[in-house]
Design a protein around this motif. Sequence first.
Motif, PDB file in Angstrom:
ATOM      1  N   ILE A 173      68.740 -38.153  41.504  1.00 30.93           N
ATOM      2  CA  ILE A 173      69.427 -39.445  41.668  1.00 30.93           C
ATOM      3  C   ILE A 173      68.757 -40.504  40.797  1.00 30.93           C
ATOM      4  O   ILE A 173      69.429 -41.331  40.173  1.00 30.93           O
ATOM      5  N   SER A 174      67.451 -40.474  40.713  1.00 33.56           N
ATOM      6  CA  SER A 174      66.719 -41.421  39.878  1.00 33.56           C
ATOM      7  C   SER A 174      67.107 -41.260  38.409  1.00 33.56           C
ATOM      8  O   SER A 174      67.330 -42.248  37.702  1.00 33.56           O
ATOM      9  N   GLN A 175      67.213 -40.026  37.952  1.00 32.46           N
ATOM     10  CA  GLN A 175      67.603 -39.788  36.559  1.00 32.46           C
ATOM     11  C   GLN A 175      69.048 -40.208  36.310  1.00 32.46           C
ATOM     12  O   GLN A 175      69.351 -40.761  35.254  1.00 32.46           O
ATOM     13  N   MET A 176      69.935 -39.971  37.254  1.00 36.08           N
ATOM     14  CA  MET A 176      71.337 -40.391  37.097  1.00 36.08           C
ATOM     15  C   MET A 176      71.438 -41.920  37.077  1.00 36.08           C
ATOM     16  O   MET A 176      72.240 -42.487  36.328  1.00 36.08           O
ATOM     17  N   THR A 177      70.625 -42.582  37.885  1.00 36.82           N
ATOM     18  CA  THR A 177      70.608 -44.041  37.882  1.00 36.82           C
ATOM     19  C   THR A 177      70.110 -44.567  36.539  1.00 36.82           C
ATOM     20  O   THR A 177      70.665 -45.521  35.990  1.00 36.82           O
ATOM     21  N   THR A 178      69.100 -43.930  36.001  1.00 38.20           N
ATOM     22  CA  THR A 178      68.588 -44.314  34.689  1.00 38.20           C
ATOM     23  C   THR A 178      69.662 -44.137  33.628  1.00 38.20           C
ATOM     24  O   THR A 178      69.853 -44.999  32.764  1.00 38.20           O
ATOM     25  N   PHE A 179      70.379 -43.028  33.701  1.00 38.88           N
ATOM     26  CA  PHE A 179      71.458 -42.773  32.754  1.00 38.88           C
ATOM     27  C   PHE A 179      72.542 -43.839  32.873  1.00 38.88           C
ATOM     28  O   PHE A 179      73.025 -44.370  31.876  1.00 38.88           O
ATOM     29  N   SER A 180      72.922 -44.173  34.093  1.00 34.83           N
ATOM     30  CA  SER A 180      73.957 -45.183  34.322  1.00 34.83           C
ATOM     31  C   SER A 180      73.518 -46.541  33.784  1.00 34.83           C
ATOM     32  O   SER A 180      74.296 -47.253  33.143  1.00 34.83           O
TER      33      SER A 180
ATOM     34  N   GLN B 101      75.302 -48.753  30.751  1.00 35.88           N
ATOM     35  CA  GLN B 101      75.731 -50.131  30.947  1.00 35.88           C
ATOM     36  C   GLN B 101      75.075 -51.071  29.937  1.00 35.88           C
ATOM     37  O   GLN B 101      75.728 -51.967  29.402  1.00 35.88           O
ATOM     38  N   MET B 102      73.797 -50.861  29.664  1.00 37.15           N
ATOM     39  CA  MET B 102      73.115 -51.701  28.676  1.00 37.15           C
ATOM     40  C   MET B 102      73.704 -51.494  27.287  1.00 37.15           C
ATOM     41  O   MET B 102      73.857 -52.459  26.526  1.00 37.15           O
ATOM     42  N   MET B 103      74.038 -50.274  26.941  1.00 38.58           N
ATOM     43  CA  MET B 103      74.630 -50.010  25.626  1.00 38.58           C
ATOM     44  C   MET B 103      76.007 -50.668  25.521  1.00 38.58           C
ATOM     45  O   MET B 103      76.338 -51.251  24.483  1.00 38.58           O
ATOM     46  N   ASN B 104      76.808 -50.594  26.589  1.00 40.67           N
ATOM     47  CA  ASN B 104      78.128 -51.238  26.586  1.00 40.67           C
ATOM     48  C   ASN B 104      77.991 -52.754  26.473  1.00 40.67           C
ATOM     49  O   ASN B 104      78.757 -53.404  25.760  1.00 40.67           O
ATOM     50  N   MET B 105      77.020 -53.317  27.187  1.00 37.99           N
ATOM     51  CA  MET B 105      76.797 -54.750  27.126  1.00 37.99           C
ATOM     52  C   MET B 105      76.347 -55.160  25.723  1.00 37.99           C
ATOM     53  O   MET B 105      76.793 -56.173  25.186  1.00 37.99           O
TER      54      MET B 105
END
Length: 149
Positions: free
Chosen positions: A50-57, A61-65
Amino acid sequence: MTKIDPSYFIQNQQRSEPSSELGKDEFLKLLMAQIQNQDPLDPMDDREFISQMTTFSSLEQMMNMNESIQGLVENQKMSPVVQYSHLIGKEVSYYKLDEETGEVMQPQEIETSEVVAISEKEGYAVIELENDQSIYTDEIVRINNGEQG
């Protein structure tokens, strides 16, 4: 005798430049390889996954921003309306033009009026003045702060 296709030679293969940046695609590939190659007797902890998936998410989001901000910056650079909007409310002085020829009147007369709006025509900023005149930015001779009391 059979021939070897020259496209299989190492020197004919496309080379990609190594990048020091890891993007979301590389992160996802790394995560998938980790899941596929984990020890079946000791699988990855749920919290770690879950921690790795959160990091991926968060990365996505940062790349989209970042892309959105880059687009905004590019649009502002190109828009002459935004570029010259600081002139609204200021007084500008310009040479009076002959309405028939569009040439500067001789002897040269300078007119002054307050900027009320900025518009765009064929990619150029048009300064709309309080005296119902419209001029291009390169016709401005002087810029004052506006109403001086």
